[in-house]
Enzyme design. Structure first.
Site, short mmCIF file in Angstrom:
data_model
loop_
_atom_site.label_atom_id
_atom_site.label_comp_id
_atom_site.label_asym_id
_atom_site.label_seq_id
_atom_site.Cartn_x
_atom_site.Cartn_y
_atom_site.Cartn_z
N HIS A 36 0.97 -1.39 0.03
CA HIS A 36 0.07 0.06 0.06
C HIS A 36 0.84 1.33 0.04
CE1 HIS A 36 -2.89 -2.75 2.29
NE2 HIS A 36 -3.56 -2.42 1.31
N GLN A 88 -8.25 -6.38 -11.27
CA GLN A 88 -9.14 -5.16 -10.47
C GLN A 88 -8.93 -3.99 -11.39
OE1 GLN A 88 -10.10 -4.22 -6.21
NE2 GLN A 88 -8.09 -3.21 -6.69
N ARG A 144 -3.82 -9.95 4.06
CA ARG A 144 -4.46 -11.44 4.85
C ARG A 144 -3.04 -12.09 5.01
NH1 ARG A 144 -8.23 -10.57 0.19
NH2 ARG A 144 -10.23 -10.92 1.13
P1 AMP Z 1 -6.54 -3.25 -0.51
O1 AMP Z 1 -6.19 -2.63 0.73
O2 AMP Z 1 -6.37 -4.91 -0.34
O3 AMP Z 1 -7.81 -3.41 -0.95
O4 AMP Z 1 -5.49 -2.86 -1.43
C1 AMP Z 1 -5.44 -1.59 -1.69
C2 AMP Z 1 -4.57 -1.35 -3.00
O5 AMP Z 1 -3.15 -1.73 -2.69
C3 AMP Z 1 -4.98 -2.05 -4.21
O6 AMP Z 1 -4.81 -1.27 -5.36
C4 AMP Z 1 -3.98 -3.38 -4.17
O7 AMP Z 1 -3.73 -3.76 -5.55
C5 AMP Z 1 -2.62 -2.52 -3.47
N1 AMP Z 1 -1.89 -3.50 -3.11
C6 AMP Z 1 -2.08 -4.36 -2.14
N2 AMP Z 1 -1.01 -5.01 -1.95
C7 AMP Z 1 -0.12 -4.83 -2.88
C8 AMP Z 1 1.17 -5.18 -3.12
N3 AMP Z 1 1.92 -6.05 -2.26
N4 AMP Z 1 2.12 -4.59 -4.18
C9 AMP Z 1 1.48 -3.53 -4.65
N5 AMP Z 1 0.26 -3.00 -4.49
C10 AMP Z 1 -0.40 -3.69 -3.64
#
Ligand code: AMP
Length: 285
Positions: A37, A155, A189
């Protein structure tokens, strides 16, 4: 850093930024923040005068209520990380604030074929829930640019379809996947994995990486099968799907020469924790 809880205050903040002609970058998240993030946040801070991050565990994008309940929530720690990263405002509404009663009867978004495969097939309603929350967030925050991670590869394609079909004027910026040193894609997760599960989880990326070598002298089908067979043979791991697709349309491919941009997208259960990852087999020059 301003902490905003209501739709009204969020709108007021956004209108003020537009009035003074500030460029606004936006990073939507569900919190439990990690370096993945933060890489998006860093880029938004670098490229915009004002950065807004939302922290909202969106109930309507979970097709599994157990998964929603168990989703990690670490709000205080998240706010500290965001303040340290130079974020100007965090928007963290309650579900009631986001979805007042009359909003619940929501419309169907046109998200194209990209939303019907993979996550769309295995998580019915998921992308409609993502579209609904982003439609509301984009209209409230009114950003010039919004940042998404390639970990959720599908997504990004679906969000591009959403902004096109809804006529939302925002540039979608795709950011590379951040991984732990052993290759596991960072994910909120991951904190739910036991020590033993965490020690085998890097096999997902190691297997994907190996499959890129393997694909040089094997067919698409053979490459698919070797990945699935190997991961399924690891105790506690079960592949939900592994699709090798055209990165633009997300349609499955059968031959390597069908597209100049090909990715393999995978979802694996490690115990009851659902992890996703992807890898490129072909990248356009
Ligand atoms: P989430 O909180 O899982 O909905 O993720 C929020 C944003 O962070 C989304 O655009 C995800 O694709 C991005 N994101 C989550 N994990 C990663 C990662 N390991 N590397 C890059 N972006 C990420």
């Amino acid at each position: 850093m301003k902490i905003i809880r209501t739709l009204y205050d969020m709108t007021e903040f956004s209108v003020r930024q537009r009035d003074r002609n500030a460029s606004v970058g936006f990073v939507p998240t569900m919190g439990a923040l990690h370096e993945g993030h933060l890489s998006l946040v860093k880029r938004a801070v670098e490229e915009n005068e004002v950065t807004v991050v939302s922290v909202f565990v969106n109930p309507i994008q979970f097709n599994n209520q157990e998964d929603f309940k168990k989703y990690p929530r670490t709000e205080e720690e998240d706010f500290k990380l965001l303040a340290a990263a130079g974020v100007d405002a965090v928007f963290a509404p309650t579900a009631d604030e986001m979805y007042p009663e009359e909003e619940k009867a929501c419309k169907e978004y046109f998200l194209g074929k990209a939303s019907e495969v993979m996550e769309g097939k295995y998580r019915p309603g998921h992308f409609q829930g993502v579209a609904r929350v982003l439609d509301i967030l984009f209209r409230l925050v009114n950003p010039h640019r919004a940042y998404f991670g390639e970990k959720d590869f599908q997504q990004i394609a679906v969000v591009r379809n959403l902004v096109k079909s809804e006529g939302i004027n925002v540039e979608i910026v795709a950011c590379p996947i951040k991984r732990a040193s052993d290759g596991l894609a960072l994910s909120s997760r991951n904190s739910r994995l036991t020590e033993e599960q965490r020690s085998v989880a890097p096999e997902i990326y190691q297997t994907l990486k190996y499959s890129v070598e393997y694909s040089r002298d094997h067919s698409v089908q053979a490459t698919h099968d070797t990945v699935v067979e190997h991961l399924d043979s690891i105790p506690g791991m079960s592949v939900e799907y592994f699709d090798i697709v055209d990165a633009r349309t997300l349609a499955p491919i059968e031959e390597w020469d069908e597209s100049d941009w090909i990715v393999g997208c995978i979802t694996v259960y490690v115990g009851d924790v659902r992890l996703i990852d992807n890898i490129a087999y072909r990248i356009p020059n």
